[in-house]
Design a protein around this motif. Structure first.
Motif, PDB file in Angstrom:
ATOM      1  N   LYS A  62       0.839  -1.196   0.000  1.00 57.44           N
ATOM      2  CA  LYS A  62       0.000   0.000   0.000  1.00 57.44           C
ATOM      3  C   LYS A  62       0.877   1.249   0.000  1.00 57.44           C
ATOM      4  N   ASP A  63       0.217   2.415  -0.008  1.00 56.22           N
ATOM      5  CA  ASP A  63       0.939   3.686   0.033  1.00 56.22           C
ATOM      6  C   ASP A  63       1.810   3.751   1.285  1.00 56.22           C
ATOM      7  N   GLY A  64       3.022   4.274   1.113  1.00 58.27           N
ATOM      8  CA  GLY A  64       3.933   4.369   2.247  1.00 58.27           C
ATOM      9  C   GLY A  64       4.674   3.087   2.522  1.00 58.27           C
TER      10      GLY A  64
END
Length: 257
Positions: free
Chosen positions: A181-183
Motif C-alpha cells: 500500500k501507500d507508504g
C-alpha cells in the motif's frame, strides 16, 4: 522618544546575549534503549573543555525538549552518559527522524553548548494483530479465486524493523496474496485455491504469521478460523423401502426407511 525606546530594546537584547552566550554544537548518534550509565561520548574532549575545571564551573546537562533528564555528565571523566531510559517510540512515535536536544551548561563564566542526540531505532517491538484470532465465514459454493481481506499487523518500529511480510500455514484450500500500500505498508488477502465442501470439512483453522526485517527477526501470529457455510448443493434422495407383510412385501418410496 521613539529613539529612546529603540535604544532601550537594543540594550536589553544585548544584555540577553551577554547573559546567554551559546557556543558550538555537538552531535551524537546512539541506539535507543541503551543501559543507564552507558557512555554516549566524551563531551569535554569533543568541545575542547578543561576537564579539571568542570566541577569548579558547575558543569551540568539541561534538557530543552522535555522535563525528563535523559543524560548526565561524569565530572571526573567528561563523559556524557545515559541517565534515563531512552525509548524512541515514546519520544518520537513513528517519525523518520528522532533527535533529543540537550544543553551543557557551565558557569563562571556562563557557557551554553547545544547537544543533539539522534536516537536510532532498534528492533524492540514484534508485529502484532489486533485480535488473537480472526473469524471468517465462507459459503461452500464460493468460486476458486475468491478473496477475503485480512487485518494488518502493526509494529511500533520503523524502516526495516517494521512489518515486512506475511506467511500462511500450508493447507489444502487457501493461499496468501500480499499487497503493498501507500507508504510501503503491506496488507494481505486470503485467496481460495481449492473449492470447499462443507460435508467434507465444516471448519478450517489457519495460522497467519507477520514478520519484520530486523535482526534478530521478530514475528507475530494470528489464528484464522474459517467456518464453511452450507449451500443447497445436494438433491433429496428417496429410498425404496421393503416392508414384509405376511406372505407379501410392501414397497414404498421414502426419504428414509
Amino acid at each position: 522618544m521613539a529613539y529612546n525606546r529603540y535604544g532601550l530594546h537594543y540594550g536589553f537584547t544585548l544584555v540577553l546575549l551577554v547573559l546567554h552566550p551559546v557556543f558550538g554544537d555537538v552531535s551524537y548518534s546512539i541506539p535507543e534503549e541503551m543501559k543507564r550509565g552507558s557512555v554516549i561520548g566524551n563531551i569535554a574532549k569533543d568541545l575542547g573543555l578543561d576537564l579539571g575545571r568542570l566541577s569548579a564551573r558547575k558543569a551540568r546537562i539541561d534538557t530543552e525538549d522535555n522535563n525528563v533528564q535523559y543524560c548526565g555528565l561524569n565530572l571526573n571523566t567528561g563523559d556524557l552518559i545515559v541517565q534515563e531510559r531512552i525509548d524512541r517510540e515514546g519520544l518520537c512515535a513513528r517519525k523518520a527522524s528522532c533527535v533529543l536536544k540537550q544543553e551543557l551548561v557551565l558557569e563562571n563564566p556562563l557557557e551554553l553548548h547545544r547537544i543533539s542526540i539522534r536516537v536510532q531505532d532498534i528492533n524492540d517491538n514484534s508485529p502484532q494483530f489486533k485480535e488473537d484470532s480472526l473469524k471468517i465465514e465462507i459459503q461452500e459454493s464460493a468460486d476458486k479465486g475468491a478473496r477475503f481481506l485480512l487485518d494488518e499487523a502493526h509494529d511500533g518500529d520503523i524502516g526495516e524493523n517494521t512489518v515486512q511480510g506475511y506467511s500462511l500455514q500450508q493447507n489444502d484450500h487457501f493461499k496468501l496474496n500480499v499487497n503493498i500500500k501507500d507508504g510501503g505498508r503491506k496488507s494481505c488477502e486470503l485467496v481460495l485455491d481449492k473449492e470447499l465442501d462443507r460435508e467434507d470439512k465444516k471448519e478450517i483453522m489457519l495460522l497467519l504469521t507477520a514478520f519484520d526485517g530486523g535482526s534478530p527477526q521478530r514475528s507475530g501470529t494470528v489464528v484464522i478460523h474459517v467456518t464453511v457455510l452450507d449451500a443447497n448443493d445436494n438433491v433429496p434422495v428417496f429410498f425404496l423401502c421393503i416392508y414384509p407383510c405376511g406372505n407379501l412385501c410392501l414397497l414404498r418410496l421414502s426419504p428414509w426407511c
